[in-house]
Design a protein around this motif. Structure first.
Motif, PDB file in Angstrom:
ATOM      1  N   PRO A   6     -14.858  55.093 -22.651  1.00 37.37           N
ATOM      2  CA  PRO A   6     -14.367  53.885 -23.319  1.00 37.37           C
ATOM      3  C   PRO A   6     -14.434  53.965 -24.852  1.00 37.37           C
ATOM      4  O   PRO A   6     -13.603  53.363 -25.529  1.00 37.37           O
ATOM      5  CB  PRO A   6     -15.308  52.793 -22.784  1.00 37.37           C
ATOM      6  N   PHE A  40      -9.300  48.600 -19.705  1.00 37.51           N
ATOM      7  CA  PHE A  40     -10.702  48.208 -19.694  1.00 37.51           C
ATOM      8  C   PHE A  40     -10.928  46.737 -20.023  1.00 37.51           C
ATOM      9  O   PHE A  40     -12.068  46.286 -20.064  1.00 37.51           O
ATOM     10  CB  PHE A  40     -11.517  49.074 -20.658  1.00 37.51           C
ATOM     11  N   PRO A  62      -9.219  44.560 -15.801  1.00 32.04           N
ATOM     12  CA  PRO A  62     -10.490  44.091 -15.237  1.00 32.04           C
ATOM     13  C   PRO A  62     -10.626  42.568 -15.258  1.00 32.04           C
ATOM     14  O   PRO A  62     -11.203  41.987 -14.353  1.00 32.04           O
ATOM     15  CB  PRO A  62     -11.546  44.744 -16.130  1.00 32.04           C
ATOM     16  N   TYR A  84     -11.465  38.649  -7.773  1.00 32.13           N
ATOM     17  CA  TYR A  84     -12.703  38.830  -6.992  1.00 32.13           C
ATOM     18  C   TYR A  84     -13.507  37.534  -6.901  1.00 32.13           C
ATOM     19  O   TYR A  84     -14.228  37.312  -5.938  1.00 32.13           O
ATOM     20  CB  TYR A  84     -13.619  39.892  -7.629  1.00 32.13           C
ATOM     21  N   ALA A 107     -19.606  35.049 -13.864  1.00 34.08           N
ATOM     22  CA  ALA A 107     -19.163  35.563 -15.159  1.00 34.08           C
ATOM     23  C   ALA A 107     -18.123  34.636 -15.774  1.00 34.08           C
ATOM     24  O   ALA A 107     -18.132  34.389 -16.993  1.00 34.08           O
ATOM     25  CB  ALA A 107     -18.606  36.972 -15.007  1.00 34.08           C
ATOM     26  N   GLN A 142     -19.914  40.567 -19.089  1.00 37.31           N
ATOM     27  CA  GLN A 142     -20.133  40.273 -17.676  1.00 37.31           C
ATOM     28  C   GLN A 142     -18.832  40.038 -16.912  1.00 37.31           C
ATOM     29  O   GLN A 142     -18.764  40.292 -15.710  1.00 37.31           O
ATOM     30  CB  GLN A 142     -21.022  39.030 -17.524  1.00 37.31           C
ATOM     31  N   VAL A 143     -17.792  39.545 -17.610  1.00 37.51           N
ATOM     32  CA  VAL A 143     -16.536  39.258 -16.922  1.00 37.51           C
ATOM     33  C   VAL A 143     -15.895  40.545 -16.402  1.00 37.51           C
ATOM     34  O   VAL A 143     -15.374  40.589 -15.300  1.00 37.51           O
ATOM     35  CB  VAL A 143     -15.563  38.493 -17.859  1.00 37.51           C
ATOM     36  N   VAL A 144     -15.952  41.606 -17.198  1.00 33.27           N
ATOM     37  CA  VAL A 144     -15.283  42.841 -16.780  1.00 33.27           C
ATOM     38  C   VAL A 144     -16.235  43.822 -16.091  1.00 33.27           C
ATOM     39  O   VAL A 144     -15.815  44.872 -15.603  1.00 33.27           O
ATOM     40  CB  VAL A 144     -14.605  43.548 -17.977  1.00 33.27           C
ATOM     41  N   MET A 145     -17.517  43.466 -16.039  1.00 31.63           N
ATOM     42  CA  MET A 145     -18.540  44.380 -15.546  1.00 31.63           C
ATOM     43  C   MET A 145     -18.267  44.874 -14.126  1.00 31.63           C
ATOM     44  O   MET A 145     -18.278  46.087 -13.873  1.00 31.63           O
ATOM     45  CB  MET A 145     -19.882  43.631 -15.609  1.00 31.63           C
ATOM     46  N   VAL A 146     -18.010  43.939 -13.210  1.00 32.85           N
ATOM     47  CA  VAL A 146     -17.819  44.323 -11.806  1.00 32.85           C
ATOM     48  C   VAL A 146     -16.530  45.128 -11.609  1.00 32.85           C
ATOM     49  O   VAL A 146     -16.571  46.218 -11.026  1.00 32.85           O
ATOM     50  CB  VAL A 146     -17.883  43.077 -10.889  1.00 32.85           C
ATOM     51  N   PRO A 147     -15.390  44.653 -12.122  1.00 33.20           N
ATOM     52  CA  PRO A 147     -14.170  45.462 -11.957  1.00 33.20           C
ATOM     53  C   PRO A 147     -14.286  46.843 -12.613  1.00 33.20           C
ATOM     54  O   PRO A 147     -13.790  47.820 -12.043  1.00 33.20           O
ATOM     55  CB  PRO A 147     -13.093  44.629 -12.648  1.00 33.20           C
ATOM     56  N   LEU A 148     -14.952  46.930 -13.742  1.00 38.60           N
ATOM     57  CA  LEU A 148     -15.132  48.244 -14.370  1.00 38.60           C
ATOM     58  C   LEU A 148     -15.938  49.156 -13.449  1.00 38.60           C
ATOM     59  O   LEU A 148     -15.615  50.339 -13.289  1.00 38.60           O
ATOM     60  CB  LEU A 148     -15.851  48.124 -15.711  1.00 38.60           C
ATOM     61  N   PHE A 149     -16.945  48.598 -12.829  1.00 41.58           N
ATOM     62  CA  PHE A 149     -17.754  49.387 -11.891  1.00 41.58           C
ATOM     63  C   PHE A 149     -16.872  49.884 -10.744  1.00 41.58           C
ATOM     64  O   PHE A 149     -16.954  51.052 -10.349  1.00 41.58           O
ATOM     65  CB  PHE A 149     -18.910  48.537 -11.354  1.00 41.58           C
ATOM     66  N   THR A 150     -16.008  49.001 -10.257  1.00 47.85           N
ATOM     67  CA  THR A 150     -15.096  49.394  -9.175  1.00 47.85           C
ATOM     68  C   THR A 150     -14.158  50.510  -9.629  1.00 47.85           C
ATOM     69  O   THR A 150     -13.953  51.499  -8.914  1.00 47.85           O
ATOM     70  CB  THR A 150     -14.268  48.172  -8.717  1.00 47.85           C
ATOM     71  N   ILE A 151     -13.602  50.345 -10.836  1.00 52.23           N
ATOM     72  CA  ILE A 151     -12.686  51.372 -11.364  1.00 52.23           C
ATOM     73  C   ILE A 151     -13.400  52.713 -11.456  1.00 52.23           C
ATOM     74  O   ILE A 151     -12.898  53.742 -10.988  1.00 52.23           O
ATOM     75  CB  ILE A 151     -12.158  50.968 -12.766  1.00 52.23           C
ATOM     76  N   PHE A 152     -14.589  52.709 -12.063  1.00 52.25           N
ATOM     77  CA  PHE A 152     -15.316  53.967 -12.265  1.00 52.25           C
ATOM     78  C   PHE A 152     -15.763  54.568 -10.929  1.00 52.25           C
ATOM     79  O   PHE A 152     -15.858  55.781 -10.804  1.00 52.25           O
ATOM     80  CB  PHE A 152     -16.498  53.756 -13.209  1.00 52.25           C
ATOM     81  N   LEU A 206     -28.050  51.366 -17.119  1.00 55.64           N
ATOM     82  CA  LEU A 206     -28.651  50.712 -15.941  1.00 55.64           C
ATOM     83  C   LEU A 206     -27.625  50.559 -14.830  1.00 55.64           C
ATOM     84  O   LEU A 206     -27.933  50.706 -13.650  1.00 55.64           O
ATOM     85  CB  LEU A 206     -29.199  49.338 -16.349  1.00 55.64           C
ATOM     86  N   ILE A 207     -26.377  50.271 -15.202  1.00 54.59           N
ATOM     87  CA  ILE A 207     -25.336  50.087 -14.189  1.00 54.59           C
ATOM     88  C   ILE A 207     -24.870  51.433 -13.633  1.00 54.59           C
ATOM     89  O   ILE A 207     -24.712  51.594 -12.429  1.00 54.59           O
ATOM     90  CB  ILE A 207     -24.127  49.323 -14.789  1.00 54.59           C
ATOM     91  N   SER A 258     -11.320  40.582 -12.017  1.00 56.45           N
ATOM     92  CA  SER A 258     -12.529  39.767 -11.938  1.00 56.45           C
ATOM     93  C   SER A 258     -12.197  38.345 -11.469  1.00 56.45           C
ATOM     94  O   SER A 258     -12.908  37.775 -10.647  1.00 56.45           O
ATOM     95  CB  SER A 258     -13.198  39.742 -13.304  1.00 56.45           C
TER      96      SER A 258
END
Lengths: 311, 276
Positions: B145, A32, A36, A43, A284, B120-130, B214-215, A40
């Motif tokens: 988590p 996590f 990521p 990406y 980010a 915010q740095v891990v937000m997008v990849p976490l969304f992809t993982i989930f 929200l996400i 990130s």
């Protein structure tokens, strides 16, 4: 030889146990955070909508940032918010803590009053402040107008409340005002710090004929500097990521005319509304760098004024 | 001299009372507005004491939004987070504070440094993982988590565990206890205040969280209180009486929790210096 073997056996067992006990965090760290982070970064160099696999475009996203006017505005708004909200919060919390430290009766009562706002769920307090700052019927403007009438009565110019979140010049101050209301946790931290300041120092200062201001300036503030430093760092890190309040209070628009569009809001929009996830990741990383630079700056300048007792 | 200090005392109390009124007024306004009729809400100058009391803002507000569904969802997530944090953070903190092993300082340092990382740095990849795991629009991204540790809470517990005398754990080891037995029999019972702080902070964090839901949550029947209140506010922005009633109801459990656990709260804040 036998003892050596035994020692290494214990070491091995400890190693195994240590790894087993920290396993949850290690999994979390890799799954996590570290993975990521790498993803990130990757990406951020890609066109990535989230639906199709990412496509490498080099520094395209970072280049686009230079031309993105809204990003500049969001960055400006966020820095503006941080520059005012953090020092104002520190000053208010410090003043309240000093008052509470004056051996007042009802300490628990006052402390509770000041602390309560900071535990109110963020969305609830945002909705509440939306109502309090309402230009026509809001409590804040009603009070300002009340004072205005008193001023007018004694012949001074009448003052009226501003439009707050309806007025682009007052929308950021509105958010800052609300943030100062939630400063209670810092009051608690400072109060704990103040109670640790050695009494002898005040007594010695009194003997030397120091005034209360001199005592504050030369005894209290130096002793409190580590606490102030700590809250400054935490405050800046939090403020640069400021999101929920502005998002809820402007219904996700960042209005009026983008005056409350915060960096994190624009990032969120890019990621989950415009599906420019690659660009969001690049943003980010810019935010991360910004936070690192700001923190480093505070660390560097603090070396001059942070005083650690005895160290 | 005595006269001057008396003046100072009076000034201190005056300042405290003015500040208290200023800090408390928004709460007063929240509750009184929630009891006003439409007419009283918009009257100028403002009505300070509502009369008659319009209790129906509460009954209407709570039926307007599926409040009890949101409450149930929020409780499921918050309680799971407390369980997750208590289990994982205490085990990890034990591994970092009590067991001596090579690499432990490195792991600790790594964990601490993640506290600097903006979400915010891990937000997008976490969304992809989930998304790949098929967890979107379920509570799993908001719960799982917490079972894998939280750097801040681990740090808090580690500091506390370090303060427990080493003799106690050494004695237990000599008696032949396993690490898990020492953890359960010695450390956990001695750490109840710190564990209470961890429980409190993780509960509050989950209860107040807005960005996470929200996400990850889309279906309205899965919304949490924060998400529901925000949506209600943006759709029915002018129903201030009802909005204030719902906001009051979302706030009250936290305020009650605070009154029962004040000590833990204050200790937790001063112990760590950070709001949870």
């Amino acid at each position: 030889m036998k003892r050596l073997k035994k020692a290494s056996r214990i070491e091995r067992i400890n190693m195994r146990n240590g790894l087993l006990f920290t396993l949850p965090a290690l999994l979390g760290l890799v799954g996590f955070t570290l993975y990521p982070m790498a993803a990130s970064l990757y990406y951020s160099f890609c066109r990535y909508t989230g639906l199709k696999p990412p496509v490498w475009i080099g520094i395209g996203n970072y280049e686009f940032m230079l031309h993105d006017r809204l990003l500049r505005e969001a960055l400006w708004n966020t820095v503006y918010y941080t520059v005012f909200a953090v020092p104002l919060g520190i000053i208010t919390a410090f003043a309240l803590a000093v008052l509470l430290n004056a051996k007042v009766r009802g300490l628990a009562f006052f402390r509770t009053i000041f602390y309560l706002p900071s535990i109110v769920p963020v969305v609830a307090s945002s909705v509440l402040w939306l109502w309090i700052l309402n230009p026509e019927n809001g409590l804040v403007n009603a009070i300002i107008e009340g004072f205005g009438k008193i001023l007018a009565a004694v012949g001074l110019p009448q003052i009226n409340g501003p439009g707050w979140l309806a007025d682009p010049h007052w929308s950021k101050p509105a958010l800052i005002l609300m943030s100062v209301w939630g400063v209670g946790a810092w009051v608690v931290i400072y109060l704990a710090g103040l109670q640790d300041v050695p009494h002898e120092l005040y007594e010695a200062a009194s003997l030397d004929g120091a005034t209360s201001w001199q005592k504050t300036r030369h005894v209290t503030i130096p002793f409190m500097s580590p606490y102030i430093f700590f809250t400054a760092v935490m405050g800046v890190i939090g403020s640069l990521q400021y999101f929920t309040q502005a998002w809820v209070m402007t219904r996700g628009t960042g209005g009026p005319v983008n005056s409350t569009m915060m960096f994190s809001m624009y990032l969120f929009q890019n990621a989950f509304q415009f599906f420019k996830m690659g660009y969001a990741c690049a943003m980010a990383w810019l935010l991360f760098v910004l936070i690192m630079v700001a923190t480093l700056l505070i660390f560097k300048t603090s070396a001059r004024y942070v005083y650690y007792g005895g160290r | 001299m005595a006269k001057e200090s008396k003046v100072l005392r009076i000034a201190t109390y005056c300042a405290l009372i003015i500040f208290s009124v200023a800090f408390f007024l928004p709460f007063y306004w929240l509750i009184t507005t929630s009891l006003k009729t439409e007419d009283q809400i918009f009257r100028i100058p403002p009505v300070w004491i509502p009369h008659p009391l319009k209790w129906s803002n509460y009954t209407e507000g709570l039926t307007f939004v599926p409040f009890f569904t949101y409450l149930r969802n929020t409780l499921i997530i918050s309680v799971s987070n407390v369980i997750g944090a208590l289990l994982s953070c205490s085990l990890v903190a034990y591994g970092l504070a009590i067991i001596p092993w090579r690499g432990r300082d490195f792991v600790f340092f790594l964990l601490l440094s993640t506290m600097m990382l903006p979400y915010q740095v891990v937000m997008v990849p976490l969304f992809t993982i989930f998304t790949k795991l098929g967890w979107i629009d379920t509570f799993l991204p908001l719960i799982v988590p917490s079972f894998l540790g939280n750097a801040f809470l681990i740090f808090l517990l580690r500091q506390f565990f370090m303060s427990i005398p080493k003799d106690l754990t050494d004695a237990a080891r000599i008696d032949g206890c396993s690490e898990l037995q020492i953890y359960r029999g010695v450390i956990v019972p001695l750490s109840k205040p710190a564990l209470a702080t961890v429980a409190l902070f993780s509960f509050m964090g989950a209860w107040n969280d807005y960005l996470g839901p929200l996400i990850y949550l889309f279906d309205q029947s899965k919304y949490t209180l924060s998400l529901g209140l925000a949506m209600f506010s943006s759709q029915y922005g002018s129903y201030w009486g009802m909005l204030m009633a719902v906001s009051t109801v979302v706030t009250i459990p936290i305020v009650i929790l605070f009154f029962f656990t004040q000590r833990t709260f204050i200790q937790g804040i001063t112990m760590t210096g950070i709001k949870g």
